[in-house]
Design a protein around this motif. Structure first.
Motif, PDB file in Angstrom:
ATOM      1  N   LYS A 147       0.825  -1.209   0.000  1.00  0.00           N
ATOM      2  CA  LYS A 147       0.000   0.000   0.000  1.00  0.00           C
ATOM      3  C   LYS A 147       0.858   1.257   0.000  1.00  0.00           C
ATOM      4  N   GLU A 148       1.896   1.245   0.818  1.00  0.00           N
ATOM      5  CA  GLU A 148       2.661   2.487   0.982  1.00  0.00           C
ATOM      6  C   GLU A 148       3.716   2.665  -0.102  1.00  0.00           C
ATOM      7  N   VAL A 149       4.136   1.588  -0.756  1.00  0.00           N
ATOM      8  CA  VAL A 149       5.198   1.716  -1.769  1.00  0.00           C
ATOM      9  C   VAL A 149       4.699   1.329  -3.167  1.00  0.00           C
ATOM     10  N   CYS A 150       4.367   0.058  -3.332  1.00  0.00           N
ATOM     11  CA  CYS A 150       4.117  -0.456  -4.685  1.00  0.00           C
ATOM     12  C   CYS A 150       2.858   0.148  -5.318  1.00  0.00           C
ATOM     13  N   SER A 151       1.825   0.438  -4.493  1.00  0.00           N
ATOM     14  CA  SER A 151       0.541   0.854  -5.065  1.00  0.00           C
ATOM     15  C   SER A 151       0.631   2.202  -5.771  1.00  0.00           C
ATOM     16  N   ALA A 152       1.753   2.900  -5.610  1.00  0.00           N
ATOM     17  CA  ALA A 152       1.922   4.139  -6.360  1.00  0.00           C
ATOM     18  C   ALA A 152       2.016   3.848  -7.855  1.00  0.00           C
ATOM     19  N   CYS A 153       2.481   2.666  -8.213  1.00  0.00           N
ATOM     20  CA  CYS A 153       2.667   2.341  -9.628  1.00  0.00           C
ATOM     21  C   CYS A 153       1.891   1.092 -10.066  1.00  0.00           C
ATOM     22  N   HIS A 154       1.717   0.133  -9.145  1.00  0.00           N
ATOM     23  CA  HIS A 154       1.133  -1.156  -9.528  1.00  0.00           C
ATOM     24  C   HIS A 154      -0.296  -1.293  -9.025  1.00  0.00           C
ATOM     25  N   SER A 155      -1.183  -1.787  -9.885  1.00  0.00           N
ATOM     26  CA  SER A 155      -2.530  -2.131  -9.437  1.00  0.00           C
ATOM     27  C   SER A 155      -2.519  -3.508  -8.803  1.00  0.00           C
ATOM     28  N   LEU A 156      -3.622  -3.830  -8.115  1.00  0.00           N
ATOM     29  CA  LEU A 156      -3.805  -5.152  -7.513  1.00  0.00           C
ATOM     30  C   LEU A 156      -5.288  -5.475  -7.698  1.00  0.00           C
ATOM     31  N   ASN A 157      -5.668  -5.544  -8.993  1.00  0.00           N
ATOM     32  CA  ASN A 157      -7.084  -5.532  -9.354  1.00  0.00           C
ATOM     33  C   ASN A 157      -7.912  -6.662  -8.777  1.00  0.00           C
ATOM     34  N   ARG A 158      -7.286  -7.805  -8.554  1.00  0.00           N
ATOM     35  CA  ARG A 158      -8.105  -8.974  -8.194  1.00  0.00           C
ATOM     36  C   ARG A 158      -8.323  -9.111  -6.698  1.00  0.00           C
ATOM     37  N   ILE A 159      -7.817  -8.149  -5.934  1.00  0.00           N
ATOM     38  CA  ILE A 159      -7.989  -8.216  -4.483  1.00  0.00           C
ATOM     39  C   ILE A 159      -8.925  -7.092  -4.038  1.00  0.00           C
ATOM     40  N   ALA A 160      -9.977  -7.480  -3.285  1.00  0.00           N
ATOM     41  CA  ALA A 160     -10.880  -6.502  -2.691  1.00  0.00           C
ATOM     42  C   ALA A 160     -10.509  -6.362  -1.220  1.00  0.00           C
ATOM     43  N   PHE A 161     -10.948  -5.265  -0.600  1.00  0.00           N
ATOM     44  CA  PHE A 161     -10.571  -5.043   0.807  1.00  0.00           C
ATOM     45  C   PHE A 161     -11.058  -6.181   1.695  1.00  0.00           C
ATOM     46  N   HIS A 162     -12.274  -6.713   1.411  1.00  0.00           N
ATOM     47  CA  HIS A 162     -12.771  -7.774   2.305  1.00  0.00           C
ATOM     48  C   HIS A 162     -11.914  -9.041   2.225  1.00  0.00           C
ATOM     49  N   ASP A 163     -11.155  -9.223   1.129  1.00  0.00           N
ATOM     50  CA  ASP A 163     -10.254 -10.375   1.068  1.00  0.00           C
ATOM     51  C   ASP A 163      -9.204 -10.301   2.177  1.00  0.00           C
ATOM     52  N   LEU A 164      -8.879  -9.066   2.600  1.00  0.00           N
ATOM     53  CA  LEU A 164      -7.846  -8.911   3.633  1.00  0.00           C
ATOM     54  C   LEU A 164      -8.289  -9.506   4.957  1.00  0.00           C
ATOM     55  N   GLY A 165      -9.613  -9.735   5.099  1.00  0.00           N
ATOM     56  CA  GLY A 165     -10.110 -10.325   6.342  1.00  0.00           C
ATOM     57  C   GLY A 165     -10.583 -11.753   6.161  1.00  0.00           C
ATOM     58  N   ALA A 166     -10.478 -12.288   4.937  1.00  0.00           N
ATOM     59  CA  ALA A 166     -11.001 -13.631   4.659  1.00  0.00           C
ATOM     60  C   ALA A 166     -10.086 -14.695   5.255  1.00  0.00           C
ATOM     61  N   PRO A 167     -10.648 -15.887   5.553  1.00  0.00           N
ATOM     62  CA  PRO A 167      -9.812 -16.968   6.107  1.00  0.00           C
ATOM     63  C   PRO A 167      -8.658 -17.306   5.174  1.00  0.00           C
ATOM     64  N   GLY A 168      -7.513 -17.607   5.732  1.00  0.00           N
ATOM     65  CA  GLY A 168      -6.350 -17.970   4.923  1.00  0.00           C
ATOM     66  C   GLY A 168      -5.583 -16.768   4.411  1.00  0.00           C
ATOM     67  N   GLY A 169      -6.005 -15.560   4.789  1.00  0.00           N
ATOM     68  CA  GLY A 169      -5.355 -14.339   4.309  1.00  0.00           C
ATOM     69  C   GLY A 169      -4.675 -13.585   5.444  1.00  0.00           C
ATOM     70  N   PRO A 170      -4.464 -12.275   5.250  1.00  0.00           N
ATOM     71  CA  PRO A 170      -3.748 -11.498   6.270  1.00  0.00           C
ATOM     72  C   PRO A 170      -4.452 -11.463   7.619  1.00  0.00           C
ATOM     73  N   GLY A 171      -5.749 -11.743   7.634  1.00  0.00           N
ATOM     74  CA  GLY A 171      -6.440 -11.871   8.906  1.00  0.00           C
ATOM     75  C   GLY A 171      -6.709 -10.561   9.616  1.00  0.00           C
ATOM     76  N   PHE A 172      -6.921  -9.475   8.857  1.00  0.00           N
ATOM     77  CA  PHE A 172      -7.349  -8.234   9.498  1.00  0.00           C
ATOM     78  C   PHE A 172      -8.770  -8.423  10.034  1.00  0.00           C
ATOM     79  N   SER A 173      -9.078  -7.746  11.132  1.00  0.00           N
ATOM     80  CA  SER A 173     -10.424  -7.852  11.699  1.00  0.00           C
ATOM     81  C   SER A 173     -11.403  -7.086  10.816  1.00  0.00           C
ATOM     82  N   GLU A 174     -12.695  -7.340  11.059  1.00  0.00           N
ATOM     83  CA  GLU A 174     -13.715  -6.669  10.255  1.00  0.00           C
ATOM     84  C   GLU A 174     -13.594  -5.154  10.378  1.00  0.00           C
ATOM     85  N   ALA A 175     -13.350  -4.689  11.587  1.00  0.00           N
ATOM     86  CA  ALA A 175     -13.237  -3.248  11.809  1.00  0.00           C
ATOM     87  C   ALA A 175     -12.018  -2.692  11.071  1.00  0.00           C
TER      88      ALA A 175
END
Ligand code: HEM
Lengths: 267, 442
Positions: free
Chosen positions: A59-87
């Protein structure tokens, strides 16, 4: 005419030798091997903390130039992923500016010609830095930064390759090697002239978990994150695979015993 | 062996059905009582394995087709396409979509592995010879349709390799321009280009091509299923050949298919599926090409275009010939040759167990196919360094191609003139129960 022919002949004869001489130097090095947890093919899972740090680097470095089209924010909280909380997911989404739907006057651009945006919601895909590939190319010296969603699967060497690219800057090119204008020397890249400026520096990010943000650490973290982005169902896959193989082994043992019994008096 | 049915309908309903549509009788006679040689070994379980994989491909394929969108229309600011996105969405958003896709993609590889073993088995035991010529020819047709199906399937995810494989293969037809350079008028394209454009539905591989390839990819597996039905029918008239290659002489030589071969096939199928599961769950991209995770881009040619592993031997043959038309003829000739095997092999002895010389040529042939496969995977201008001498890979590829044809057109017809076959056992029962062939009992 009389001079062109011998010249052309000489060029034709010399070209292969010259080409050979050049490939020796511009041939990419094999990627350096990592030993990250998820690279173990049978049981290896992602390191949750590394995924979260890796997201921060993206987010802080690569996203200035690179897209990440296939990932939605809710994926960041999905099982098997980074495991961020809903909040946390909600907050991360809300902090992002995504292109807005047409407003009640049907406009998507404001009076000064800028794209109207709105705060993101968890279902939104990560916003892309450029509207289209032409804009991406124009802003990056003619080379469009590729979308990173499946980059780890799209390169021979996978995570090792991406890590080697990210940590392969700053080396001295061999004598006689020509670093082209607007390009950077990176011995792991095909042709060794890459259009991406060295993206990582020591301290490029500040990790909230106290991990020291050296280039090598940042690279490992973002490579872990991108590996998950390319294969978000990896943990589910390996876990189910273990159950399936265990079942099949049991089944074949039973089939073997039945086989021996049925054939007992036939040979 | 066909026609003498032992089926006895037991209930009123089955009697009623049997005098109208004797489908239970058919199932009973072909899958239960069918007399099967008692000495079939592990290599004879691949027929069942192939049937299983055809079913896997059809079932997973039909569900994939519910989510797949065959469109080359660009998305994401021109960096991807609808088709590529739909495959990625199958991998991410569809419940167990990743499982379906990995099963389908790796299922194709396992299917080909099985079919190659099955075909080599047929060659080794002389299964193509009378009275099984039609059975063999149907098998070759199944294989050719499988190749076409897999080629069309590989195009669907619309990655770089999909696009460029489609381009390279359809361009083979333009070699025919050498035969008719202009179709009507000096400025008209040649016949090959016309065929290629007709296949593409345009002037290059594009959206129209993807759509029709999807349609054909959906159709052909059902053609295969039909051919498999004929193949099994043609098997059940003369009955199975067997590792001894001698005819069944009576009931003492056979066992009923069920339970003897259902359980044996089931066991080996299960072992094969374990290998399949290892690929699907732990090495799902092992047989794939990383370039196919980059969306198709007609403006960027990948440095190294390769087909899937199961087509590499033919690719090596094609590239080993500098003249394009001749190369294409060799490629199709290599496939067509298989149709004539029943008549090319002139030996009266079926099984190579009893053919000491042919056996050696056979194993060299297997090694040759593997070598050609390896050569097909290498860069076209690659070079071997053998103790200071540089051997361009073109040369082994040429020798390998030559041997392929020599095996069929020289060794097969003429070796029997000089080969003395070993003595064969009198009967299967004697070999299995007696002492003549201890290892044939398996
Ligand atoms: C003889 C049987 C079949 C073979 C050998 C075969 C082979 C293949 C192959 C090699 C691919 C590319 C996989 C990849 O790299 O992603 C593919 C994709 C596909 N196939 Fe098949 N297939 C068969 C039957 C079917 C059937 C019966 C259907 C539909 C009814 C089907 C539907 C699809 C779809 C929708 C895709 C695109 C999705 C994807 O790429 O995974 N296939 N097939």
């Amino acid at each position: 005419m009389r001079i062109v022919l011998p010249l052309a002949l000489a060029a034709a004869l010399l070209a292969p030798t010259l080409a050979a001489a050049q490939t020796a130097d511009s041939e990419p090095l094999p990627p350096r091997s990592l030993d990250l947890s998820f690279q173990e093919p049978y049981f290896g899972l992602y390191d949750r903390a590394a995924l979260q740090r890796g997201y921060q680097v993206y987010k802080e470095v690569c996203s200035a130039c690179h897209s990440l089209n296939r990932i939605a924010f809710h994926d960041l909280g999905a099982p098997g992923g980074p495991g961020f909380s809903e909040a946390q997911v909600k907050a991360l989404a809300a902090a992002a500016k995504v292109p807005a739907e047409p407003n009640d006057k049907g406009e998507t651009y404001n009076s000064s010609g800028e794209r109207i945006t709105r705060p993101g919601i968890p279902a939104d895909a990560m916003p892309a830095p450029f509207a289209n590939v032409e804009a991406a190319r124009a802003a990056n010296n003619g080379a469009a930064p590729p979308d990173l969603s499946v980059i780890v699967k799209a390169r021979e060497g996978g995570a090792n390759y991406v890590y080697s690219i990210l940590t392969g800057f700053g080396q001295k090119p061999p004598p006689g090697f020509k670093v082209l204008a607007g390009k950077y020397y990176n011995p792991y890249f095909a042709g060794r002239n890459i259009s991406m400026p060295p993206p990582l520096t020591d301290g490029a990010v500040t990790y909230s978990d106290g991990t020291k943000a050296a280039i090598d650490q940042e690279a490992k973290d973002v490579v872990t994150f991108l590996s998950w982005a390319a294969e978000p169902k990896m943990e589910e896959r390996k876990q189910l695979g273990f159950e399936v193989v265990a079942f099949l082994v049991l089944l074949s043992a039973l089939l073997y015993l039945s086989y021996r019994r049925v054939w007992r008096d036939k040979h | 062996m066909s026609g003498n049915s032992t089926y006895q309908p037991k209930t009123g309903l089955t009697r009623w059905l049997d005098s109208r549509l004797p489908i239970l009788r058919l199932a009973h006679d072909t899958m239960t009582t069918f007399p099967t040689p008692r000495n079939l070994n592990v290599w004879y379980t691949f027929g069942a394995i192939l049937t299983f994989f055809l079913a896997v491909q059809i079932v997973t394929g039909i569900v994939l087709a519910m989510h797949f969108l065959p469109s080359a229309v660009l998305t994401n600011g021109g960096t991807s396409s609808v088709a590529f996105d739909s495959v990625e969405s199958i991998m991410r958003d569809v419940n167990y979509g990743w499982l379906l896709r990995y099963m389908h993609a790796n299922g194709a590889s396992m299917f080909f592995l099985a079919v190659y073993i099955h075909m080599f088995r047929g060659l080794y035991y002389g299964s193509s010879k009378a009275p099984r010529e039609i059975l063999w020819i149907l098998g070759v047709l199944i294989y050719v349709v499988m190749v076409a199906t897999a080629f069309f399937g590989y195009v669907l995810p619309w990655g770089q390799m999909s696009f460029w494989a489609a381009t390279v293969i359809t361009n083979l037809f333009s070699a025919l321009d050498q035969v008719v350079p202009h179709m009507g008028g000096a400025h008209a394209p040649g016949i090959g280009t016309m065929i290629a454009q007709w296949l593409w539905g345009g002037f290059a591989v594009g959206d129209a091509t993807l759509n029709r390839f999807f349609s054909l990819h959906y159709l052909l597996p059902f053609v295969i299923a039909g051919l498999v039905g004929l193949h099994i029918w043609a098997l059940h008239v003369p009955g199975n050949n067997n590792p001894l290659g001698i005819d069944v002489q009576g009931p003492q030589d056979t066992v009923p298919f069920h339970p003897y071969y259902t359980v044996k096939d089931g066991f080996y199928l299960c072992l094969f599926v374990i290998i399949y599961a290892f690929l699907v769950f732990f090495h799902p991209d092992f047989v794939g090409n990383p370039d196919n995770y980059t969306p198709a881009n007609p403006l960027v040619t990948p440095p190294h275009i390769v087909p899937e592993w199961y087509l590499l031997p033919f690719y090596a043959m094609l590239r080993s010939i500098p003249q394009k038309l001749f190369g294409v003829l060799v490629l199709f000739g290599a496939l067509a040759t298989l149709l004539f095997v029943p008549w090319l092999d002139t030996s009266r002895v079926r099984s190579m167990r009893f053919r000491p010389m042919m056996k050696q040529f056979f194993w060299v042939f297997v090694a040759d196919c593997i070598l050609l496969g390896y050569l097909g995977s290498q860069e076209p201008q690659a070079v071997w360094h053998l103790g200071g001498i540089d051997v361009p890979l073109l040369w082994p590829a040429r020798i390998g191609t030559l041997y392929y044809f020599v095996f069929f057109f020289v060794v097969m017809p003429f070796l029997p003139l000089i080969e003395t076959p070993l003595e064969r056992p009198k009967s299967i029962a004697e070999a299995v129960l007696g002492t003549a062939q201890p290892q044939a009992a398996e």
